[in-house]
Write an enzyme that holds these catalytic residues in place. Structure first.
Site, PDB file in Angstrom:
ATOM      1  N   GLU A  56      54.587  92.306  15.703  1.00 41.29           N
ATOM      2  CA  GLU A  56      55.863  92.930  16.866  1.00 41.29           C
ATOM      3  C   GLU A  56      56.855  92.939  16.631  1.00 41.29           C
ATOM      4  OE1 GLU A  56      52.781  91.223  20.871  1.00 41.29           O
ATOM      5  OE2 GLU A  56      54.441  89.897  19.508  1.00 41.29           O
ATOM      6  N   THR A  84      48.606  82.062  10.464  1.00 44.64           N
ATOM      7  CA  THR A  84      48.128  83.487  11.842  1.00 44.64           C
ATOM      8  C   THR A  84      49.165  83.449  12.192  1.00 44.64           C
ATOM      9  OG1 THR A  84      48.046  81.332  13.615  1.00 44.64           O
ATOM     10  CG2 THR A  84      46.553  81.938  11.685  1.00 44.64           C
ATOM     11  N   ASP A 227      49.709  81.641  25.729  1.00 41.02           N
ATOM     12  CA  ASP A 227      50.792  82.676  26.019  1.00 41.02           C
ATOM     13  C   ASP A 227      50.220  84.383  25.391  1.00 41.02           C
ATOM     14  OD1 ASP A 227      49.916  82.197  23.228  1.00 41.02           O
ATOM     15  OD2 ASP A 227      51.560  81.593  22.539  1.00 41.02           O
TER      16      ASP A 227
END
Lengths: 351, 351
Positions: A56, A84, A227
């Protein structure tokens, strides 16, 4: 030249200031930016998905600065000993478009998430709060504990994680930091008589880490684990009883605990509380919930803080990220500046 | 660790290979990626505007790699001796989300733009082309000349720029590179009897750098200056006579010479020519036009090329952009790794 603040450099800065003073300073920058909410150009993040994860870009800007964070999410990375979630970011000048600094943001994101949680809790938790329960003791948990002590004076922790290794890690780290830490065998036991509950579990599904019967009157819940779409931690019943506070409403409805609620379920954006436009907690018995998913503004604040801390620091490395031609029209001349010089020719000298 | 390829490092790599061999290699990577067009996840660029300019993020990915370029556009920067367009970029692994390299992309963009122009011209210009006219002799022009010699053998240049200093810069640079360069007092004179015309002017408006009467039969036009909304270089009449080739159709209709034409004006995406799905030039008398605006795929190819060139190069700098905790759950332990060691205590020794 552009400043480069890598992992070692950031860690050195944090230690030079002290972790808790660093978190207090960072919270101040985050508060300042939340209070001027309307000045920011806020846009959805850009996501590129693969079978194994997502990459992202999260951009945000005001009139003076542009920032973006690059962050990945690859659950399978842990098996290979990799993070991660790893991140880095850039802060740039809007006036020139030139980058000011490039920074690691894995540590910095952990710090800004904790600073945001504690900043919001300082307005929502009961002022007499003394004990925090923590469910989920992964990479973020230690930073949460330190931020809550720095901003709210919380030094008694009641903790639980399904993974004994994570629990042992947390108890070892935080005991060494002077906390009174008590580990329990269940979340139910850990939350007993706590004033604040922080949930930060990693399970990527709709889980029930906290059920309604575990949440008494007057509690503040700092929910940071739910989240992303398909990942929640709280039983729906808790949201019905609580006053719910969020970062950016439209984002939290997709990513946060709010996924479980109808689109018109009432929430308050925390910037309104920080700016004094809305009250935070209004009674000792009220249940308050910060449904936190993380927002680009917090990264912007963190980079702006780092920028201020390092602007005059001669120890910070610089990298030649942007070309500096003598004449802007002569980019080829810049390339030629680095042309290797001819080898000195060997001249045979007769004896 | 992440490889960092700054301005000096990139220039050194280019010189070690040789500028023209570097351009040929780069064109090969661009062609390879254009030929597998359907494999890419292509999205619009993200733009943040201010009164003085724009900052953009241009992401693109395939199944293996994610790339983005950060690029600004600030016309007023030149007055401060800064670049009006500067760029850097990142190439990352889709499998892990980890960045492979961070690179300057101001020089690299100039190189990839030139390589793309020459690659496309190699399919569209008449095979017997010998003379190129160049209108606009700014930062990009030198790279264009070198790429056209490297890929098409063009070594005779007829040039014009409204700015005598830019003309002098170009003539000096390219004469030293062994070109036969003739500078003219007008674009009209420069294009006389040329086989290829490259337009690369910086004027940010709808200008007429090239009018219909200047374009004879059989010409290939490489139009790279009309590259954003409100900026064009060619008289509309030229487009009506030419076969028009573009990178990404939807982008060029907004940013390129195509702004002047109706939405259904026929064009061919160059990837189809490079993949052998469409012919390029079909007759000696045809006028061909490459309406180039630059596309993220070319940046992806350039970063992939740089990745291949530097993968085993021990001279490339590495930066600690991504944290490497011993235990992924113990990010706090990573921070503590950099805790300053205690000062040695002074022990008073009695004499």
């Amino acid at each position: 030249m552009t400043r480069f603040i890598g992992v070692e450099s950031l860690a050195t800065i944090v230690h030079a200031i002290g972790i808790e003073p660093f978190l207090i300073g960072l919270a101040g920058y985050i508060e300042q930016d939340f209070r001027r909410w309307a000045e920011f150009h806020k846009v959805p993040r850009h996501a590129s998905h693969s079978d194994l994860g997502v990459v992202e870009l999260m951009p945000i800007s005001d009139a003076d600065r542009f920032a973006f964070k690059y962050v990945n999410g690859h659950p399978g990375n842990a098996r290979a000993g990799l993070l991660t979630v790893a991140a880095f970011g850039v802060l740039a000048d809007m006036d020139t478009g030139y980058p000011r600094l490039v920074a690691e943001m894995t540590l910095l994101t952990a710090l800004r998430t904790a600073a945001t949680s504690a900043l919001v809790a300082s307005r929502l938790a009961r002022p007499d709060s003394r004990v925090m329960a923590m469910i989920g003791l992964g990479a973020q948990s230690d930073f949460q504990a330190l931020a809550f002590r720095a901003l709210l004076g919380i030094d008694r922790l009641q903790v639980y994680d399904i993974d004994p290794a994570s629990t042992a890690k947390f108890v070892r780290n935080m005991t060494a930091q002077g906390f009174a830490v008590e580990a329990f065998d269940s979340a139910q036991e850990a939350v007993m008589s706590a004033d604040i509950i922080t949930t930060a579990t990693a399970d990527k599904r709709n889980a029930t880490i906290l059920s309604g019967n575990m949440v008494g009157a007057g509690i503040h819940i700092n929910a940071i684990g739910g989240d992303c779409p398909g990942k929640t931690e709280l039983q729906r019943e808790i949201l019905l009883r609580a006053s719910v506070f969020v970062e950016l409403e439209e984002q939290t409805r997709i990513e946060g605990e709010l996924q479980q609620m109808p689109a018109d379920f009432p929430v308050t954006e925390v910037w309104r509380v920080l700016a004094g436009l809305e009250p935070g907690r209004t009674s000792a018995a009220q249940v308050t919930l910060f449904d936190s998913v993380g927002f680009a503004l917090e990264d912007f604040s963190a980079l702006r803080y780092l920028d201020a801390l390092t602007a005059d620091d001669a120890n910070i490395a610089e990298i030649d990220l942007i070309a500096q031609p003598d004449d802007p029209v002569d980019l080829f001349g810049l390339l030629q500046r680095y042309r290797p010089t001819a080898q000195p020719s060997l001249v045979a000298v007769s004896a």
